[in-house]
Motif scaffolding. Structure first.
Motif, PDB file in Angstrom:
ATOM      1  N   ASP A 134       0.825  -1.213   0.000  1.00 29.77           N
ATOM      2  CA  ASP A 134       0.000   0.000   0.000  1.00 29.77           C
ATOM      3  C   ASP A 134       0.856   1.258   0.000  1.00 29.77           C
ATOM      4  O   ASP A 134       0.504   2.251  -0.634  1.00 29.77           O
ATOM      5  CB  ASP A 134      -0.955  -0.007   1.208  1.00 29.77           C
ATOM      6  CG  ASP A 134      -2.071  -1.041   1.019  1.00 29.77           C
ATOM      7  OD1 ASP A 134      -2.310  -1.431  -0.151  1.00 29.77           O
ATOM      8  OD2 ASP A 134      -2.670  -1.470   2.022  1.00 29.77           O
ATOM      9  N   LEU A 135       2.004   1.209   0.698  1.00 30.62           N
ATOM     10  CA  LEU A 135       2.869   2.392   0.714  1.00 30.62           C
ATOM     11  C   LEU A 135       3.527   2.586  -0.654  1.00 30.62           C
ATOM     12  O   LEU A 135       3.651   3.705  -1.145  1.00 30.62           O
ATOM     13  CB  LEU A 135       3.926   2.285   1.821  1.00 30.62           C
ATOM     14  CG  LEU A 135       3.374   2.265   3.257  1.00 30.62           C
ATOM     15  CD1 LEU A 135       4.514   2.174   4.267  1.00 30.62           C
ATOM     16  CD2 LEU A 135       2.525   3.507   3.530  1.00 30.62           C
ATOM     17  N   ARG A 136       3.944   1.473  -1.264  1.00 33.31           N
ATOM     18  CA  ARG A 136       4.531   1.600  -2.613  1.00 33.31           C
ATOM     19  C   ARG A 136       3.499   2.138  -3.599  1.00 33.31           C
ATOM     20  O   ARG A 136       3.806   2.957  -4.445  1.00 33.31           O
ATOM     21  CB  ARG A 136       5.112   0.262  -3.076  1.00 33.31           C
ATOM     22  CG  ARG A 136       6.546   0.049  -2.561  1.00 33.31           C
ATOM     23  CD  ARG A 136       7.261  -1.095  -3.271  1.00 33.31           C
ATOM     24  NE  ARG A 136       6.884  -2.385  -2.736  1.00 33.31           N
ATOM     25  CZ  ARG A 136       7.536  -3.010  -1.737  1.00 33.31           C
ATOM     26  NH1 ARG A 136       8.618  -2.452  -1.199  1.00 33.31           N
ATOM     27  NH2 ARG A 136       7.128  -4.172  -1.306  1.00 33.31           N
ATOM     28  N   ALA A 137       2.262   1.665  -3.444  1.00 35.41           N
ATOM     29  CA  ALA A 137       1.192   2.150  -4.336  1.00 35.41           C
ATOM     30  C   ALA A 137       0.992   3.656  -4.158  1.00 35.41           C
ATOM     31  O   ALA A 137       0.582   4.356  -5.082  1.00 35.41           O
ATOM     32  CB  ALA A 137      -0.105   1.398  -4.056  1.00 35.41           C
ATOM     33  N   ALA A 138       1.317   4.149  -2.956  1.00 39.04           N
ATOM     34  CA  ALA A 138       1.193   5.589  -2.690  1.00 39.04           C
ATOM     35  C   ALA A 138       2.451   6.336  -3.119  1.00 39.04           C
ATOM     36  O   ALA A 138       2.605   7.524  -2.823  1.00 39.04           O
ATOM     37  CB  ALA A 138       0.909   5.814  -1.205  1.00 39.04           C
ATOM     38  N   GLY A 139       3.376   5.631  -3.793  1.00 39.00           N
ATOM     39  CA  GLY A 139       4.556   6.306  -4.355  1.00 39.00           C
ATOM     40  C   GLY A 139       5.768   6.337  -3.438  1.00 39.00           C
ATOM     41  O   GLY A 139       6.763   7.007  -3.740  1.00 39.00           O
ATOM     42  N   LEU A 140       5.721   5.605  -2.335  1.00 41.08           N
ATOM     43  CA  LEU A 140       6.835   5.645  -1.391  1.00 41.08           C
ATOM     44  C   LEU A 140       7.872   4.565  -1.696  1.00 41.08           C
ATOM     45  O   LEU A 140       7.561   3.548  -2.312  1.00 41.08           O
ATOM     46  CB  LEU A 140       6.315   5.457   0.032  1.00 41.08           C
ATOM     47  CG  LEU A 140       5.503   6.663   0.515  1.00 41.08           C
ATOM     48  CD1 LEU A 140       4.502   6.258   1.576  1.00 41.08           C
ATOM     49  CD2 LEU A 140       6.446   7.755   1.030  1.00 41.08           C
ATOM     50  N   PHE A 188      11.518  -0.480   2.186  1.00 41.81           N
ATOM     51  CA  PHE A 188      12.327  -1.686   2.379  1.00 41.81           C
ATOM     52  C   PHE A 188      11.450  -2.719   3.062  1.00 41.81           C
ATOM     53  O   PHE A 188      11.059  -2.544   4.214  1.00 41.81           O
ATOM     54  CB  PHE A 188      13.571  -1.383   3.223  1.00 41.81           C
ATOM     55  CG  PHE A 188      14.417  -2.613   3.460  1.00 41.81           C
ATOM     56  CD1 PHE A 188      15.299  -3.058   2.493  1.00 41.81           C
ATOM     57  CD2 PHE A 188      14.294  -3.342   4.635  1.00 41.81           C
ATOM     58  CE1 PHE A 188      16.056  -4.208   2.694  1.00 41.81           C
ATOM     59  CE2 PHE A 188      15.048  -4.491   4.845  1.00 41.81           C
ATOM     60  CZ  PHE A 188      15.935  -4.926   3.867  1.00 41.81           C
ATOM     61  N   GLY A 189      11.154  -3.792   2.343  1.00 46.02           N
ATOM     62  CA  GLY A 189      10.288  -4.846   2.902  1.00 46.02           C
ATOM     63  C   GLY A 189       9.474  -5.469   1.788  1.00 46.02           C
ATOM     64  O   GLY A 189       9.098  -4.785   0.836  1.00 46.02           O
ATOM     65  N   PRO A 190       9.203  -6.773   1.891  1.00 47.57           N
ATOM     66  CA  PRO A 190       8.526  -7.487   0.822  1.00 47.57           C
ATOM     67  C   PRO A 190       7.031  -7.197   0.730  1.00 47.57           C
ATOM     68  O   PRO A 190       6.408  -6.744   1.694  1.00 47.57           O
ATOM     69  CB  PRO A 190       8.757  -8.961   1.194  1.00 47.57           C
ATOM     70  CG  PRO A 190       8.934  -8.948   2.665  1.00 47.57           C
ATOM     71  CD  PRO A 190       9.614  -7.650   2.999  1.00 47.57           C
ATOM     72  N   SER A 191       6.480  -7.494  -0.436  1.00 46.22           N
ATOM     73  CA  SER A 191       5.038  -7.418  -0.672  1.00 46.22           C
ATOM     74  C   SER A 191       4.346  -8.490   0.170  1.00 46.22           C
ATOM     75  O   SER A 191       4.981  -9.429   0.647  1.00 46.22           O
ATOM     76  CB  SER A 191       4.757  -7.701  -2.154  1.00 46.22           C
ATOM     77  OG  SER A 191       5.109  -9.048  -2.444  1.00 46.22           O
TER      78      SER A 191
END
Ligand code: AMP
Ligand code: GLY
Length: 426
Positions: free
Chosen positions: A81-87, A90-93
């Motif tokens: 969810d954080l990656r989806a928000a553009g961040l 460090f840490g797996p899906s």
């Protein structure tokens, strides 16, 4: 760089302590943190199960990197969810975190990739599981399939013990995690943990470590989250490490990428070094606690650079450097742990302790009115460097003895195997 570190254990205090040594760090937030992380960064009371709240905080603060410490938020998809928000995270899906979240998932990967591991069978039904252990006999290992905070595993010495563990699992002792059980062959040998950081494509293996999971001296009593650890693990020679990389670590990352869920973050492989070679006991998708404490003490390289490289897919060619010294950590826990225990007692004597070679990392503490109070089961993790494991052990226990906390206890023999090995050397 501004960093948000998620978690509240000794692991997060150690990561935070190491991050503050990076010249690239401008601000460290820890959510929710503990009494120790408050000394190296700013604790923020975020609800990490509320992914939108975390993303909003990151946007407002201009966070450049989020590091997720524990497994639960990873399994719950916080990194996605954080990656989806553009961040940058460090840490797996969540899909890749199944390596820890589901023992059956990892066993299937081992089958596919020919990774050596204990023979196993999976059961969704109590009667079938009971019939299986009666047929196989003891010793035998019974595991709740899902996440059970390190407590869902029974190494049963007798069939009766195995039957009891199966009944508990299906009776709901571990909640949804115990809806299925995995029953495994009991492996015999010395345990070791290997950590490897992967950016989804390339990986780099970190130093080895060894943990003490049982609560009592002589490795007796119930399993805990870990009562102490040391690094390096002398049982892991360079040749053995090469074999572990070839047979266990590399096939794991390749298998995950092939399955369309490339692993980005730190993989923690728990191994049994058996007579017939290293075998995988379990994968975790995060740093071990307290293994992380000894690794951070020994890491010479810039941790922030390493984690940014992994989170950005730039790990190729990166090679972390380590101190030659050994590190050892002793966990002090509240009396009663891993069963029920009291919180709120005052811990004294901490002021005089701490330099680059000796750190008291906090796990379950909170700072209140200028005092440090115990607030969890595992409370402190006293970590020392030494020329040998024996020296690191002696330094750590000297510091333990200087701490004034009658409500706490620790094992007195952390590192015994490694110290024995050192003594046996000519
Ligand atoms: P786990 O939560 O899977 O790491 O298991 C906790 C501990 O149980 C391990 O660190 C081992 O000491 C022990 N264990 C787990 N699986 C096995 C096995 N197949 N054979 C022997 N010991 C095991
Ligand atoms: N020390 C073992 C763990 O973190 O799971």
């Amino acid at each position: 760089m501004k960093v948000l570190l998620i978690g509240s254990g000794g692991r997060e205090h150690a990561l935070g302590w190491k991050l503050t040594q990076s010249p690239k760090l401008t601000k460290l937030f820890v959510a929710p943190g503990n009494g120790g992380t408050a000394q190296v960064g700013e604790n923020v009371a975020l609800d990490v199960t509320d992914h939108e709240m975390v993303a909003t905080f990151c946007a407002e603060q201009g966070i450049d990197l989020v590091i997720v410490g524990p497994e639960a938020p990873l399994v719950n998809g916080l990194a996605d969810d954080l990656r989806a928000a553009g961040l940058v995270v460090f840490g797996p899906s969540a899909r890749a975190a199944q390596l820890e979240g589901s023992k059956a998932f990892t066993k299937a990967l081992c089958d596919r990739m020919n990774i050596p591991t204990a023979a196993y069978q999976r059961f969704a039904n109590e009667d079938d599981a009971l019939a299986h252990v009666r047929a196989k006999g003891a010793p035998i290992v019974v595991k709740a399939d899902g996440l059970a905070a390190g407590k869902g595993v029974t190494v049963a010495e007798t069939v009766a013990e195995a039957e009891h563990a199966i009944r508990e699992c299906f009776a709901g002792a571990f909640g949804a995690a115990g809806a299925e059980v995995v029953i495994e062959e009991c492996l015999v040998g010395e345990e070791a943990s290997i950590f490897a950081i992967c950016d989804g494509k390339s990986f780099v293996t970190l130093a080895s470590a060894q943990d003490h999971k049982r609560v009592g001296d002589g490795d007796t009593g119930p399993n805990t989250g870990g009562m102490g650890a040391y690094s390096p693990a002398p049982a892991v020679s360079d040749a053995l490490l090469g074999q572990i990389e070839r047979e266990i670590i590399a096939p794991t990352f390749i298998g995950m990428a092939e399955a369309g869920m490339p692993f980005q973050g730190v993989l923690f492989a728990g191994l049994m070094l058996t007579k017939t070679g290293p075998k995988l006991i379990e994968h975790n998708v995060r740093f071990g606690d307290p293994e992380c404490q000894v690794l951070m003490m020994r890491l010479r390289s810039d941790l922030l650079e390493l984690l940014v490289a992994a989170a950005s897919g730039d790990l190729a060619g990166v090679k972390p450097e380590w101190r030659d010294e050994a590190a050892l950590t002793v966990v002090m826990a509240a009396r009663g742990y891993p069963g029920s225990y009291d919180t709120g007692s005052v811990i004294g004597g901490l002021e005089a302790l701490g330099d680059e070679t000796l750190q008291v990392f906090h796990a379950g503490t909170k700072a209140e009115g200028g005092k440090v109070l115990a607030s969890g089961g595992r409370v402190l993790s006293i970590t020392a460097l030494g020329a040998t494991v024996a020296e690191a052990q002696a330094r750590a226990y000297r510091a333990v003895d200087a701490i004034d906390w009658p409500e706490g206890f620790c094992r007195r023999d952390i590192g015994w195997r490694a110290v024995g090995r050192e003594l046996a050397k000519p």
